[in-house]
Write a protein that holds these residues in place. Sequence first.
Motif, PDB file in Angstrom:
ATOM      1  N   TRP A 252      -7.701 -57.507 -22.460  1.00 16.16           N
ATOM      2  CA  TRP A 252      -7.247 -56.977 -23.798  1.00 16.16           C
ATOM      3  C   TRP A 252      -5.635 -56.554 -23.586  1.00 16.16           C
ATOM      4  CZ3 TRP A 252      -7.647 -57.456 -29.124  1.00 16.16           C
ATOM      5  CH2 TRP A 252      -6.867 -56.530 -29.794  1.00 16.16           C
ATOM      6  N   HIS A 253      -5.293 -55.843 -22.733  1.00 15.19           N
ATOM      7  CA  HIS A 253      -4.074 -55.574 -22.350  1.00 15.19           C
ATOM      8  C   HIS A 253      -3.293 -56.857 -21.930  1.00 15.19           C
ATOM      9  CE1 HIS A 253      -4.108 -51.331 -22.978  1.00 15.19           C
ATOM     10  NE2 HIS A 253      -5.077 -51.183 -22.237  1.00 15.19           N
TER      11      HIS A 253
ATOM     12  N   ILE B 211     -16.791 -53.338 -19.507  1.00 18.83           N
ATOM     13  CA  ILE B 211     -15.947 -52.797 -20.397  1.00 18.83           C
ATOM     14  C   ILE B 211     -14.424 -52.261 -19.846  1.00 18.83           C
ATOM     15  CG2 ILE B 211     -15.505 -50.285 -21.407  1.00 18.83           C
ATOM     16  CD1 ILE B 211     -18.564 -49.902 -21.550  1.00 18.83           C
TER      17      ILE B 211
ATOM     18  N   GLY C 234     -13.038 -55.948 -19.591  1.00 18.02           N
ATOM     19  CA  GLY C 234     -12.465 -56.423 -21.051  1.00 18.02           C
ATOM     20  C   GLY C 234     -11.233 -55.722 -21.540  1.00 18.02           C
ATOM     21  N   VAL C 235     -11.018 -54.540 -21.358  1.00 13.48           N
ATOM     22  CA  VAL C 235      -9.771 -53.604 -21.811  1.00 13.48           C
ATOM     23  C   VAL C 235      -8.751 -54.006 -20.878  1.00 13.48           C
ATOM     24  CG1 VAL C 235      -8.949 -51.573 -21.597  1.00 13.48           C
ATOM     25  CG2 VAL C 235     -11.213 -51.650 -22.214  1.00 13.48           C
TER      26      VAL C 235
ATOM     27  N   ALA D  94     -13.696 -58.098 -28.425  1.00 17.60           N
ATOM     28  CA  ALA D  94     -12.268 -58.002 -29.360  1.00 17.60           C
ATOM     29  C   ALA D  94     -11.108 -58.816 -28.658  1.00 17.60           C
ATOM     30  CB  ALA D  94     -12.076 -56.614 -29.081  1.00 17.60           C
ATOM     31  N   THR D  95     -11.410 -59.196 -27.257  1.00 10.62           N
ATOM     32  CA  THR D  95     -10.274 -59.839 -26.620  1.00 10.62           C
ATOM     33  C   THR D  95     -10.294 -61.368 -27.244  1.00 10.62           C
ATOM     34  OG1 THR D  95     -10.309 -58.562 -24.659  1.00 10.62           O
ATOM     35  CG2 THR D  95      -9.100 -60.850 -24.493  1.00 10.62           C
TER      36      THR D  95
ATOM     37  N   PRO E  70     -15.360 -54.942 -25.732  1.00 17.99           N
ATOM     38  CA  PRO E  70     -14.208 -54.987 -25.269  1.00 17.99           C
ATOM     39  C   PRO E  70     -13.831 -56.776 -25.268  1.00 17.99           C
ATOM     40  CG  PRO E  70     -14.809 -53.215 -23.973  1.00 17.99           C
ATOM     41  CD  PRO E  70     -15.811 -53.782 -24.758  1.00 17.99           C
TER      42      PRO E  70
ATOM     43  N   VAL F 149      -5.333 -53.927 -33.834  1.00 19.14           N
ATOM     44  CA  VAL F 149      -6.638 -53.532 -33.776  1.00 19.14           C
ATOM     45  C   VAL F 149      -7.244 -53.878 -34.910  1.00 19.14           C
ATOM     46  CG1 VAL F 149      -8.576 -52.028 -33.123  1.00 19.14           C
ATOM     47  CG2 VAL F 149      -6.313 -51.811 -31.642  1.00 19.14           C
TER      48      VAL F 149
END
Length: 312
Positions: free
Chosen positions: A96-97, A89, A92-93, A156-157, A153, A107
């Motif tokens: 994403w950044h 998690i 993954g975040v 999402a990326t 996450p 989003v």
Amino acid sequence: MTALEASRTAPAPVVSEGAVATPPVATPRPLGLEGWPRVVRTLMMMAGAAVALWVAFTNPDRHLPEFRAQWILWACVAGVLGALSGSTIGSGVARWHDLQQIQRVPVRRVLPSLVVFLVLVAGAVGTAYAILGRGLTWRSLAFVSIVVLGALPAGATLAGLRVVAMRGLTGAPGEQLAALMRLRRILARVLQMMGSLLLMMVLVGAAAVGWGSSEKIPQSTALVIGAAGSILIALMHVPAATLLRRRCQVYVDEFSDIAHVAKADLVTAAEDRIKMEEILGVNRTSLGELQSGLVIIGPLLATTIAAIIPKI
């Protein structure tokens, strides 16, 4: 005058004749990993491991002497799965950044892809239940939920990367090349994260096979989990990888054009183009990337081929 202004206006040191000038010392550049991000990721790993171990401790067979060794092994693997999910998690975040630094992706643009992913997971669980029957216990569903939560996450990326690949990049050729290389790196790291989660989920299923006082887990559990997980990851990874590869090919065609190069420079231009294609992974295939990122793909293919060959 402040100290900073004084340092700027101060004359440069005079070096006497014959003396060796000392090169300036480079200032260390911190990675920016201190503080809360590292603490939060550690807490998430601990929370994931705690939840997974709690699920393992709900198994009534842990008190039976004949199943004690198998349960301990299964619980240890489950704890590692939970910790890995919490770490994924955070990773993954972070990816994403990294993607947001290349190009902003709202989003809302990735929410439909995440909804589709959850629907596919539900369909895969239903299919696995039809194959395994009661061997797919609620504990198995809990471990699947832990894995899916850890993979969201990263998913999402992947969806955001697909959006960026479809939009295209702006800036100078060097800026676009740097961005494409970063996107390739993000894609590879996300695939490795998902592959690690899938591998641990397969190990949890394999450690649960063949023991228990109630419904025993069938031998095909690990194979079914590996196949279903590989298909889900492929459905998320292949579209993003294909679009990014096409975007890289567009860049190569635009900035490494050899159609109008002079005859004397043709070989050099062709070599530069080949190097550029290798750097951006234009000649790679989606199956090759999946095989390198998903450790479970190799055994699945070998098992499938071994099952099919005797029937031919």
